[in-house]
Scaffold this motif. Structure first.
Motif, PDB file in Angstrom:
ATOM      1  N   ASP A  52      -0.280   2.931   4.803  1.00 19.14           N
ATOM      2  CA  ASP A  52      -0.508   1.553   5.262  1.00 19.14           C
ATOM      3  C   ASP A  52      -0.661   0.675   4.013  1.00 19.14           C
ATOM      4  O   ASP A  52      -0.601   1.181   2.879  1.00 19.14           O
ATOM      5  N   ILE A  60       3.084   0.537   6.866  1.00 14.25           N
ATOM      6  CA  ILE A  60       2.690  -0.188   8.085  1.00 14.25           C
ATOM      7  C   ILE A  60       1.410  -0.962   7.792  1.00 14.25           C
ATOM      8  O   ILE A  60       0.744  -0.712   6.783  1.00 14.25           O
ATOM      9  N   GLY A  61       1.046  -1.872   8.690  1.00 13.44           N
ATOM     10  CA  GLY A  61      -0.176  -2.650   8.506  1.00 13.44           C
ATOM     11  C   GLY A  61      -1.400  -1.750   8.610  1.00 13.44           C
ATOM     12  O   GLY A  61      -1.382  -0.744   9.320  1.00 13.44           O
ATOM     13  N   GLU A  92      -5.702  -2.547  14.727  1.00 11.64           N
ATOM     14  CA  GLU A  92      -4.890  -3.542  15.445  1.00 11.64           C
ATOM     15  C   GLU A  92      -3.398  -3.232  15.345  1.00 11.64           C
ATOM     16  O   GLU A  92      -2.601  -3.696  16.156  1.00 11.64           O
ATOM     17  N   HIS A  93      -3.016  -2.464  14.318  1.00 13.17           N
ATOM     18  CA  HIS A  93      -1.598  -2.133  14.132  1.00 13.17           C
ATOM     19  C   HIS A  93      -1.197  -0.814  14.787  1.00 13.17           C
ATOM     20  O   HIS A  93      -0.071  -0.371  14.627  1.00 13.17           O
ATOM     21  N   THR A 138       4.498  -1.095  15.970  1.00  9.32           N
ATOM     22  CA  THR A 138       4.416  -0.383  14.685  1.00  9.32           C
ATOM     23  C   THR A 138       5.140   0.951  14.779  1.00  9.32           C
ATOM     24  O   THR A 138       5.852   1.367  13.851  1.00  9.32           O
TER      25      THR A 138
END
Ligand code: GLY
Length: 371
Positions: A53, A78-79, A83-84, A89
């Motif tokens: 991330d 990825i974030g 929340e991601h 995602t």
């Protein structure tokens, strides 16, 4: 057409493959480079992908990226944060694998906290019906819980880990050196799962956890306690990989904890998973004392520890209905009845316990008033 004999052989193969997917090795690393190199060698592959991330790309990927066994690896980012942990995602990871030319013989290394190992494990388990993956957990939470035992998935429809599969990483590499980059809140988040492991195992380990000076932490002792904690989880997962029975013990604190976590996420004020678990432990130990005879002195000592270190989760009685409704979605439930894991004593586990609505309302009163 298959005759009965062939059919039995076919079923047996599927069964064996299932079991194979549920066996994993967990290594407490003393040299991450050589441990990772050997783990990668044990998974022959055409292409290698690493999932990180935005946080672990900055803090952890530089540690790993120069290893000889990581040369040529394609990094997917990825974030960060829960929340991601979404379908979008997941689609991003599938697309990156596809565009990167991944085949069924590719290998993925998940480098991150529970969100990365859960989502990455699910992406790997579903891409082309499943590719092998290795977990390198970088948070305490993912070391002692998320990365071990093969639960993978994403949040969906406002519910935590609603969609996913059981499928173990080939290898989990635990390097506690990564813990030096963690802030206090993330240490505490993972520590709540260790506390849960203490409660479901034995008084000595539970007492050691309450005594451990978190504010002036000795990392060598923490490493030993992490190994002990993971061993408790592994022993349970080995007996019941797909949570038909005793693995539900690992859900202590999570029926209420997940409801708090989902409510906080829905309100746009997410809380760390371990904090929600710690608050859930307070509630479920109260129920344990009320319904299963859990000793009051252990309840008091645990509640005091959690209050001191985790504070509280604020809600009012108008939100009891919402919390109850969220608990009705717990994955342990059957036939719409909320299914708790409770304790009659430390290490004395009672799965499939049903509380009345009144018990649950009193439990929430206890959390708000007595906490
Ligand atoms: N986190 C609980 C389990 O792995 O079963």
């Amino acid at each position: 057409m298959l005759n009965l004999q062939n059919r039995r052989t076919f079923d047996q193969q599927i069964y064996n493959q299932g079991l194979q997917a549920m066996t994993q090795e967990v290594i407490i690393c003393h040299n991450l480079e050589s441990d990772l190199e050997q783990a990668v060698e044990r998974c022959p592959h055409d292409r290698l992908f690493v999932l990180a991330d935005t946080t672990t790309r900055e803090l952890c990927w530089p540690v790993v990226s120069h290893f000889a066994c990581m040369q040529g690896a394609r990094l997917i980012t990825i974030g960060a944060t829960d929340e991601h942990k979404t379908l979008d995602t997941l689609a991003h990871v599938w697309t990156a694998l596809q565009e990167g030319g991944a085949s069924r013989h590719s290998l993925m290394v998940n480098l991150g906290g529970g969100m990365v190992t859960d989502l990455g494990g699910f992406a790997a388990s579903t891409f082309k019906r499943g590719i092998a993956y290795i977990n390198i957990p970088t948070t305490l939470l993912s070391m002692v819980d998320a990365s071990v035992g093969g639960k993978t998935g994403i949040n969906f429809g406002g519910l935590k880990n609603e969609i996913g599969v059981f499928n173990c990483a080939r290898t989990v590499l635990l390097d506690t050196d990564f813990l030096h980059t963690l802030d206090d809140r993330n240490i505490l988040s993972g520590y709540a799962e260790m506390l849960k492991h203490g409660l479901i195992s034995d008084v000595a380990h539970w007492a050691e956890l309450l005594r451990f000076p978190l504010e002036d932490m000795d990392y060598a002792t923490l490493q030993q306690m992490v190994a002990q904690s993971v061993a408790i989880k592994e022993r349970i997962v080995e007996q019941d990989p797909t949570e038909q029975g005793i693995r539900k013990a690992l859900n202590l604190g999570h029926t209420v904890g997940h409801a708090f976590e989902s409510m906080a996420l829905d309100q746009g004020k997410p809380v760390l998973h371990g904090y929600a678990v710690a608050w859930g432990l307070v509630c479920e130990l109260y129920l344990s004392a009320r319904m299963a005879g859990f000793p009051k002195q252990y309840l008091t000592q645990t509640v005091q520890f959690i209050r001191e270190h985790y504070g509280t989760f604020a809600f009012d009685c108008k939100q009891y209905g919402k919390i109850y409704e969220l608990m009705t979605h717990d994955k342990k439930n059957e036939g719409g009845i909320i299914n708790f894991t409770l304790l009659a004593d430390i290490g004395d586990i009672r799965i499939n316990q049903h509380a009345t609505k009144e018990d649950i309302m009193d439990m929430l009163d206890f959390f708000r008033d007595g906490f």
